[in-house]
Write a protein that holds these residues in place. Structure first.
Motif, PDB file in Angstrom:
ATOM      1  N   ARG A  98      45.390 -65.499 -31.237  1.00 28.68           N
ATOM      2  CA  ARG A  98      44.536 -66.564 -31.903  1.00 28.68           C
ATOM      3  C   ARG A  98      43.084 -66.644 -31.516  1.00 28.68           C
ATOM      4  O   ARG A  98      42.116 -66.970 -32.337  1.00 28.68           O
ATOM      5  CB  ARG A  98      45.287 -67.972 -31.568  1.00 28.68           C
ATOM      6  CG  ARG A  98      44.554 -69.414 -32.424  1.00 28.68           C
ATOM      7  CD  ARG A  98      45.290 -70.412 -32.460  1.00 28.68           C
ATOM      8  NE  ARG A  98      45.616 -70.939 -31.149  1.00 28.68           N
ATOM      9  CZ  ARG A  98      46.869 -70.909 -30.419  1.00 28.68           C
ATOM     10  NH1 ARG A  98      47.940 -70.743 -31.313  1.00 28.68           N
ATOM     11  NH2 ARG A  98      47.211 -71.333 -29.252  1.00 28.68           N
ATOM     12  N   ALA A  99      42.976 -66.184 -30.242  1.00 28.77           N
ATOM     13  CA  ALA A  99      41.411 -66.406 -29.628  1.00 28.77           C
ATOM     14  C   ALA A  99      40.613 -65.113 -30.089  1.00 28.77           C
ATOM     15  O   ALA A  99      39.473 -65.083 -30.134  1.00 28.77           O
ATOM     16  CB  ALA A  99      41.580 -66.464 -28.292  1.00 28.77           C
ATOM     17  N   ALA A 100      41.359 -63.855 -30.119  1.00 26.13           N
ATOM     18  CA  ALA A 100      40.925 -62.568 -30.240  1.00 26.13           C
ATOM     19  C   ALA A 100      40.374 -62.142 -31.431  1.00 26.13           C
ATOM     20  O   ALA A 100      41.034 -62.766 -32.468  1.00 26.13           O
ATOM     21  CB  ALA A 100      41.698 -61.471 -29.455  1.00 26.13           C
ATOM     22  N   THR A 101      39.408 -61.183 -31.576  1.00 25.03           N
ATOM     23  CA  THR A 101      39.165 -60.596 -32.956  1.00 25.03           C
ATOM     24  C   THR A 101      39.711 -59.065 -32.812  1.00 25.03           C
ATOM     25  O   THR A 101      39.142 -58.425 -33.887  1.00 25.03           O
ATOM     26  CB  THR A 101      37.668 -60.761 -33.263  1.00 25.03           C
ATOM     27  OG1 THR A 101      36.913 -60.291 -32.104  1.00 25.03           O
ATOM     28  CG2 THR A 101      37.382 -62.153 -33.503  1.00 25.03           C
ATOM     29  N   VAL A 102      40.150 -58.446 -31.891  1.00 21.85           N
ATOM     30  CA  VAL A 102      40.639 -57.193 -31.679  1.00 21.85           C
ATOM     31  C   VAL A 102      42.040 -57.093 -31.660  1.00 21.85           C
ATOM     32  O   VAL A 102      42.688 -58.091 -31.585  1.00 21.85           O
ATOM     33  CB  VAL A 102      39.803 -56.626 -30.179  1.00 21.85           C
ATOM     34  CG1 VAL A 102      38.378 -56.743 -30.272  1.00 21.85           C
ATOM     35  CG2 VAL A 102      40.372 -57.410 -29.113  1.00 21.85           C
ATOM     36  N   PRO A 103      42.634 -55.628 -31.617  1.00 18.15           N
ATOM     37  CA  PRO A 103      43.958 -55.374 -31.511  1.00 18.15           C
ATOM     38  C   PRO A 103      44.478 -56.041 -30.116  1.00 18.15           C
ATOM     39  O   PRO A 103      43.729 -56.017 -29.026  1.00 18.15           O
ATOM     40  CB  PRO A 103      43.942 -54.190 -31.558  1.00 18.15           C
ATOM     41  CG  PRO A 103      42.890 -53.669 -32.282  1.00 18.15           C
ATOM     42  CD  PRO A 103      41.658 -54.542 -31.773  1.00 18.15           C
ATOM     43  N   VAL A 104      45.662 -56.711 -30.207  1.00 13.40           N
ATOM     44  CA  VAL A 104      46.577 -57.112 -29.051  1.00 13.40           C
ATOM     45  C   VAL A 104      47.784 -55.943 -29.041  1.00 13.40           C
ATOM     46  O   VAL A 104      48.462 -56.307 -29.919  1.00 13.40           O
ATOM     47  CB  VAL A 104      46.935 -58.454 -29.125  1.00 13.40           C
ATOM     48  CG1 VAL A 104      47.795 -58.689 -27.823  1.00 13.40           C
ATOM     49  CG2 VAL A 104      45.551 -59.298 -29.105  1.00 13.40           C
ATOM     50  N   HIS A 105      47.812 -55.231 -27.900  1.00 14.34           N
ATOM     51  CA  HIS A 105      49.048 -54.606 -27.779  1.00 14.34           C
ATOM     52  C   HIS A 105      50.002 -55.429 -26.578  1.00 14.34           C
ATOM     53  O   HIS A 105      49.684 -55.563 -25.470  1.00 14.34           O
ATOM     54  CB  HIS A 105      48.713 -53.279 -26.872  1.00 14.34           C
ATOM     55  CG  HIS A 105      47.797 -52.362 -27.708  1.00 14.34           C
ATOM     56  ND1 HIS A 105      48.368 -51.604 -28.926  1.00 14.34           N
ATOM     57  CD2 HIS A 105      46.624 -52.342 -28.157  1.00 14.34           C
ATOM     58  CE1 HIS A 105      47.596 -51.125 -29.712  1.00 14.34           C
ATOM     59  NE2 HIS A 105      46.345 -51.373 -29.237  1.00 14.34           N
ATOM     60  N   ALA A 106      51.185 -55.899 -27.033  1.00 21.09           N
ATOM     61  CA  ALA A 106      51.949 -56.823 -26.472  1.00 21.09           C
ATOM     62  C   ALA A 106      53.158 -55.819 -25.739  1.00 21.09           C
ATOM     63  O   ALA A 106      53.929 -55.313 -26.652  1.00 21.09           O
ATOM     64  CB  ALA A 106      52.475 -57.888 -27.046  1.00 21.09           C
ATOM     65  N   ILE A 107      53.208 -55.636 -24.441  1.00 20.71           N
ATOM     66  CA  ILE A 107      54.389 -54.841 -24.162  1.00 20.71           C
ATOM     67  C   ILE A 107      55.436 -55.608 -23.406  1.00 20.71           C
ATOM     68  O   ILE A 107      55.328 -56.569 -22.692  1.00 20.71           O
ATOM     69  CB  ILE A 107      53.824 -54.102 -22.885  1.00 20.71           C
ATOM     70  CG1 ILE A 107      52.541 -53.080 -23.224  1.00 20.71           C
ATOM     71  CG2 ILE A 107      54.665 -53.158 -22.250  1.00 20.71           C
ATOM     72  CD1 ILE A 107      51.916 -52.587 -22.207  1.00 20.71           C
ATOM     73  N   GLU A 108      56.780 -55.568 -24.080  1.00 17.57           N
ATOM     74  CA  GLU A 108      57.701 -56.189 -23.482  1.00 17.57           C
ATOM     75  C   GLU A 108      59.251 -55.166 -23.746  1.00 17.57           C
ATOM     76  O   GLU A 108      59.604 -55.240 -24.839  1.00 17.57           O
ATOM     77  CB  GLU A 108      58.064 -57.582 -24.507  1.00 17.57           C
ATOM     78  CG  GLU A 108      59.158 -58.348 -24.015  1.00 17.57           C
ATOM     79  CD  GLU A 108      59.296 -58.479 -22.426  1.00 17.57           C
ATOM     80  OE1 GLU A 108      60.091 -57.870 -21.921  1.00 17.57           O
ATOM     81  OE2 GLU A 108      58.332 -59.243 -21.874  1.00 17.57           O
ATOM     82  N   PRO A 109      59.491 -54.695 -22.712  1.00 22.37           N
ATOM     83  CA  PRO A 109      60.581 -53.908 -22.818  1.00 22.37           C
ATOM     84  C   PRO A 109      62.065 -54.630 -22.686  1.00 22.37           C
ATOM     85  O   PRO A 109      63.096 -54.051 -23.225  1.00 22.37           O
ATOM     86  CB  PRO A 109      60.655 -52.821 -21.567  1.00 22.37           C
ATOM     87  CG  PRO A 109      59.630 -53.768 -20.575  1.00 22.37           C
ATOM     88  CD  PRO A 109      58.704 -54.671 -21.262  1.00 22.37           C
ATOM     89  N   ASN A 110      62.204 -55.987 -22.461  1.00 19.68           N
ATOM     90  CA  ASN A 110      63.388 -56.590 -22.412  1.00 19.68           C
ATOM     91  C   ASN A 110      63.947 -57.069 -23.733  1.00 19.68           C
ATOM     92  O   ASN A 110      63.021 -57.745 -24.357  1.00 19.68           O
ATOM     93  CB  ASN A 110      63.249 -57.614 -21.302  1.00 19.68           C
ATOM     94  CG  ASN A 110      64.584 -58.514 -21.433  1.00 19.68           C
ATOM     95  OD1 ASN A 110      64.858 -59.445 -22.241  1.00 19.68           O
ATOM     96  ND2 ASN A 110      65.556 -58.180 -20.365  1.00 19.68           N
ATOM     97  N   PRO A 111      65.033 -56.564 -24.204  1.00 20.76           N
ATOM     98  CA  PRO A 111      65.294 -56.772 -25.700  1.00 20.76           C
ATOM     99  C   PRO A 111      65.415 -58.363 -25.806  1.00 20.76           C
ATOM    100  O   PRO A 111      65.069 -58.820 -27.080  1.00 20.76           O
ATOM    101  CB  PRO A 111      66.566 -56.218 -25.804  1.00 20.76           C
ATOM    102  CG  PRO A 111      66.613 -55.197 -24.656  1.00 20.76           C
ATOM    103  CD  PRO A 111      65.834 -55.972 -23.651  1.00 20.76           C
TER     104      PRO A 111
END
Length: 247
Positions: free
Chosen positions: A54-67
């Motif tokens: 919501r705050a950014a204007t750039v890509p966000v890479h969300a890393i979450e390995p847990n299913p």
């Protein structure tokens, strides 16, 4: 049983409001200043991810390995406005597996909220090194430091009581010091009309590291600690570091 299989059901209900408010205070402003991209390690159910998108204007890479937690994250993104969802790419790998890939653009901000303490020393070292390469020279790191030491004795924290329809969700957290880590046991309870309907438990480990040792780990991976910056009153400090120019 995979980690968070039990806790995924209860996480947002019992902790979501406080975590969302905390994320707004700590991460919204840095996200607005990001100019190339944001890497979030341990996105969990997406409470912080939502604030970043919501705050950014750039890509966000969300890393979450847990299913289990990634399922919550994807559900949250599915309900998000299209423009916010379009910014977020979800990565199921660990960050150590992600950074060598050429299809992940370099970012200038890394966020680690409520995750570093859950990594054993080897995983922690690998995370610092991978993030330094994903973020690049002068990139910014914001992280909740792990506990500095083991607690002197076992202790218990009561979780909030939250009504959901006819039921009340609640629980407590037990912390027990072991030789080199803290053993956590979450007990979740659901009551209706004052009677216990069910009780679920899940266990985790936290890995303390002293402040100077943590600074040295970061330095070895190419980070320069700026300073611990005050977070919200009573919520500890947020550690801030930048990647060295020569990395």
């Amino acid at each position: 049983m995979d980690a968070y299989t039990v806790s995924a059901e209860f996480y947002d209900v019992l902790q979501g409001r406080d975590e969302r408010e905390r994320a707004e205070r700590l991460f919204a402003s840095p996200a607005r200043r990001a100019r190339s991209g944001i890497v979030e390690v341990g996105a969990g159910s997406g409470l912080v991810t939502q604030v970043l998108a919501r705050a950014a204007t750039v890509p966000v890479h969300a890393i979450e390995p847990n299913p289990a937690m990634r399922a919550l994250l994807m559900s949250r993104l599915a309900a998000a406005p299209t423009e916010h969802r379009a910014r977020v790419t979800v990565h199921p790998e660990r960050v150590q597996e992600l950074w060598p890939r050429q299809d992940v653009p370099q970012a200038d901000l890394a966020v680690c909220s409520n995750v570093i303490a859950t990594l054993d020393p080897g995983q922690r070292h690998g995370t610092w090194a991978a993030l330094a390469r994903l973020v690049g020279p002068q990139g910014l790191l914001l992280v909740d430091p792990p506990p500095c030491a083991l607690p002197e004795a076992p202790r218990t924290k009561v979780l909030p009581q939250v009504p959901v329809g006819d039921d009340t969700y609640s629980g407590f957290l037990s912390e027990t010091p072991e030789t080199d880590h803290i053993h956590l046991e979450y007990t979740y309870q659901v009551h209706r009309d004052g009677e216990l309907l069910r009780e679920e438990r899940e266990e985790f480990d936290l890995w303390p590291v002293a402040g100077e040792e943590l600074r040295q780990e970061l330095a070895d991976a190419g980070w320069v600690v700026c300073r611990p910056s005050p977070a919200a009153p009573g919520r500890g400090e947020l550690l801030t570091a930048r990647v060295a120019e020569h990395l």
